[in-house]
Design a protein around this motif. Structure first.
Motif, PDB file in Angstrom:
ATOM      1  N   GLU A  16      18.547  20.824 -45.088  1.00  0.00           N
ATOM      2  CA  GLU A  16      17.779  20.010 -46.040  1.00  0.00           C
ATOM      3  C   GLU A  16      17.785  18.541 -45.617  1.00  0.00           C
ATOM      4  N   ALA A  17      18.923  18.091 -45.112  1.00  0.00           N
ATOM      5  CA  ALA A  17      19.022  16.702 -44.652  1.00  0.00           C
ATOM      6  C   ALA A  17      18.076  16.453 -43.480  1.00  0.00           C
ATOM      7  N   GLN A  18      17.987  17.421 -42.576  1.00  0.00           N
ATOM      8  CA  GLN A  18      17.084  17.289 -41.428  1.00  0.00           C
ATOM      9  C   GLN A  18      15.629  17.254 -41.881  1.00  0.00           C
ATOM     10  N   THR A  19      15.292  18.121 -42.826  1.00  0.00           N
ATOM     11  CA  THR A  19      13.927  18.154 -43.352  1.00  0.00           C
ATOM     12  C   THR A  19      13.581  16.847 -44.041  1.00  0.00           C
ATOM     13  N   GLN A  20      14.516  16.335 -44.843  1.00  0.00           N
ATOM     14  CA  GLN A  20      14.292  15.081 -45.547  1.00  0.00           C
ATOM     15  C   GLN A  20      14.121  13.925 -44.561  1.00  0.00           C
ATOM     16  N   ALA A  21      14.897  13.939 -43.488  1.00  0.00           N
ATOM     17  CA  ALA A  21      14.791  12.881 -42.483  1.00  0.00           C
ATOM     18  C   ALA A  21      13.413  12.889 -41.833  1.00  0.00           C
ATOM     19  N   ALA A  22      12.917  14.084 -41.511  1.00  0.00           N
ATOM     20  CA  ALA A  22      11.594  14.194 -40.893  1.00  0.00           C
ATOM     21  C   ALA A  22      10.496  13.717 -41.836  1.00  0.00           C
ATOM     22  N   ALA A  62       8.191  10.252 -41.293  1.00  0.00           N
ATOM     23  CA  ALA A  62       6.723  10.314 -41.264  1.00  0.00           C
ATOM     24  C   ALA A  62       6.108   9.301 -42.229  1.00  0.00           C
ATOM     25  N   LYS A  63       6.748   9.092 -43.371  1.00  0.00           N
ATOM     26  CA  LYS A  63       6.229   8.136 -44.348  1.00  0.00           C
ATOM     27  C   LYS A  63       6.460   6.695 -43.903  1.00  0.00           C
ATOM     28  N   LEU A  64       7.598   6.444 -43.288  1.00  0.00           N
ATOM     29  CA  LEU A  64       7.910   5.088 -42.850  1.00  0.00           C
ATOM     30  C   LEU A  64       7.129   4.684 -41.608  1.00  0.00           C
ATOM     31  N   ASP A  65       6.757   5.663 -40.802  1.00  0.00           N
ATOM     32  CA  ASP A  65       6.006   5.384 -39.570  1.00  0.00           C
ATOM     33  C   ASP A  65       4.554   5.092 -39.930  1.00  0.00           C
ATOM     34  N   GLN A  66       4.308   3.877 -40.360  1.00  0.00           N
ATOM     35  CA  GLN A  66       3.010   3.489 -40.894  1.00  0.00           C
ATOM     36  C   GLN A  66       1.855   3.687 -39.910  1.00  0.00           C
ATOM     37  N   ASN A  67       2.069   3.325 -38.643  1.00  0.00           N
ATOM     38  CA  ASN A  67       0.974   3.433 -37.672  1.00  0.00           C
ATOM     39  C   ASN A  67       1.011   4.727 -36.869  1.00  0.00           C
ATOM     40  N   LYS A  68       1.924   5.622 -37.220  1.00  0.00           N
ATOM     41  CA  LYS A  68       1.991   6.963 -36.638  1.00  0.00           C
ATOM     42  C   LYS A  68       2.105   6.928 -35.108  1.00  0.00           C
ATOM     43  N   ASP A  69       2.945   6.010 -34.609  1.00  0.00           N
ATOM     44  CA  ASP A  69       3.143   5.948 -33.159  1.00  0.00           C
ATOM     45  C   ASP A  69       4.464   6.572 -32.732  1.00  0.00           C
ATOM     46  N   GLY A  70       5.138   7.235 -33.672  1.00  0.00           N
ATOM     47  CA  GLY A  70       6.368   7.943 -33.337  1.00  0.00           C
ATOM     48  C   GLY A  70       7.610   7.085 -33.292  1.00  0.00           C
ATOM     49  N   ASP A 121       8.753  -2.044 -53.448  1.00  0.00           N
ATOM     50  CA  ASP A 121       8.466  -0.661 -53.102  1.00  0.00           C
ATOM     51  C   ASP A 121       8.066  -0.503 -51.647  1.00  0.00           C
ATOM     52  N   GLY A 122       8.678   0.463 -51.002  1.00  0.00           N
ATOM     53  CA  GLY A 122       8.291   0.809 -49.653  1.00  0.00           C
ATOM     54  C   GLY A 122       7.177   1.826 -49.697  1.00  0.00           C
ATOM     55  N   PRO A 123       6.726   2.308 -48.555  1.00  0.00           N
ATOM     56  CA  PRO A 123       5.613   3.245 -48.518  1.00  0.00           C
ATOM     57  C   PRO A 123       5.882   4.553 -49.228  1.00  0.00           C
ATOM     58  N   LYS A 165      13.431  -5.719 -44.052  1.00  0.00           N
ATOM     59  CA  LYS A 165      14.617  -6.388 -43.560  1.00  0.00           C
ATOM     60  C   LYS A 165      15.461  -6.873 -44.719  1.00  0.00           C
ATOM     61  N   GLY A 166      16.673  -6.403 -44.806  1.00  0.00           N
ATOM     62  CA  GLY A 166      17.578  -6.804 -45.862  1.00  0.00           C
ATOM     63  C   GLY A 166      18.685  -7.668 -45.307  1.00  0.00           C
ATOM     64  N   ARG A 167      19.649  -7.981 -46.148  1.00  0.00           N
ATOM     65  CA  ARG A 167      20.741  -8.835 -45.724  1.00  0.00           C
ATOM     66  C   ARG A 167      21.537  -8.204 -44.595  1.00  0.00           C
ATOM     67  N   GLY A 168      21.592  -6.892 -44.603  1.00  0.00           N
ATOM     68  CA  GLY A 168      22.382  -6.217 -43.586  1.00  0.00           C
ATOM     69  C   GLY A 168      21.577  -5.858 -42.358  1.00  0.00           C
ATOM     70  N   GLY A 169      20.366  -6.344 -42.230  1.00  0.00           N
ATOM     71  CA  GLY A 169      19.559  -6.013 -41.070  1.00  0.00           C
ATOM     72  C   GLY A 169      18.351  -5.210 -41.486  1.00  0.00           C
ATOM     73  N   HIS A 170      17.807  -4.445 -40.562  1.00  0.00           N
ATOM     74  CA  HIS A 170      16.619  -3.647 -40.856  1.00  0.00           C
ATOM     75  C   HIS A 170      17.040  -2.332 -41.482  1.00  0.00           C
ATOM     76  N   ARG A 171      16.486  -2.052 -42.640  1.00  0.00           N
ATOM     77  CA  ARG A 171      16.822  -0.803 -43.324  1.00  0.00           C
ATOM     78  C   ARG A 171      15.628   0.126 -43.231  1.00  0.00           C
ATOM     79  N   TRP A 172      15.863   1.273 -42.681  1.00  0.00           N
ATOM     80  CA  TRP A 172      14.750   2.191 -42.438  1.00  0.00           C
ATOM     81  C   TRP A 172      14.609   3.249 -43.511  1.00  0.00           C
TER      82      TRP A 172
END
Length: 205
Positions: A45-51, A55-63, A114-116, A124-131
């Motif tokens: 389930e964790a792997q599926t959720q990651a995928a 896909a949602k975060l990859d806005q320009n779909k360049d992988g 809100d993110g995508p 970018k948050g205080r701790g760096g880039h949060r994906w």
């Protein structure tokens, strides 16, 4: 009204409440990757959720996830915020519209809220880039710079998945291939204690 009628009414109410609680649990579970809503997150389930999240975060779909995706996400947030404020859809935001949106019953516009995929921690948050996003835990499967294994400034799907599973294995205290709600809570408490310690050390100079 007879006792039998009252009993039937109470039974119906109890079933409705139980159904509502079950639906809430399933919704909560789905948010952090627990697809079947049984309160346990498996590695699959964790792997599926990651995928799905990648896909949602990859806005320009360049992988990959990089500055371009963050910029696109910021633009999308601004567009959504403008559309929400522009109540009459005339392409302009008046003072009245802005004030109405910031009324006491509303949280008001938040540029970076809100993110995508509804993720609060996108960008970018205080701790760096949060994906990642909030997902089921408050931080969800949050990814930071540590997900960028080769340090090239971009996170590939493989790196994202690897970071997710690393996080999963860390939370899976008894190493049974499942993450329970108790393990998630324990991980949150450990992270909270760690942040408090870091803040205390920083305050001491």
């Amino acid at each position: 009204m007879t006792i039998k009628t009252i009993a039937i009414g109470l039974s119906a109410a109890a079933l409705a409440l139980a159904g509502g609680a079950a639906n809430a649990a399933q919704t909560q579970g789905a948010r952090w990757g627990d697809a079947d809503g049984n309160g346990v997150l498996t590695r699959a389930e964790a792997q599926t959720q990651a995928a799905t999240r990648f896909a949602k975060l990859d806005q320009n779909k360049d992988g990959k996830l990089d500055k371009a995706d963050r910029q696109l996400a910021r633009e999308a947030r601004k567009t959504r915020m403008f559309e929400r404020l522009d109540a009459n859809k005339d392409g302009q935001i008046t003072k009245a519209e802005f004030t109405a949106d910031r009324g006491p019953a509303k949280a008001g516009p938040r540029m970076a809220a809100d993110g995508p995929d509804g993720a609060k921690s996108w960008g970018k948050g205080r701790g760096g880039h949060r994906w990642g996003g909030r997902g089921g835990h408050r931080g969800g499967m949050m990814m930071g710079k540590m997900a960028d294994a080769n340090g090239d400034g971009a996170v590939t799907q493989a790196e994202f998945a690897a970071a997710t599973l690393k996080r999963f294995d860390t939370i899976d205290a008894n190493k049974d291939g499942q993450v329970t709600q108790a393990e998630r809570q324990a991980a949150r408490e450990q992270m909270k204690a760690k942040w408090q310690q870091m803040r205390a050390q920083k305050a001491q100079g």
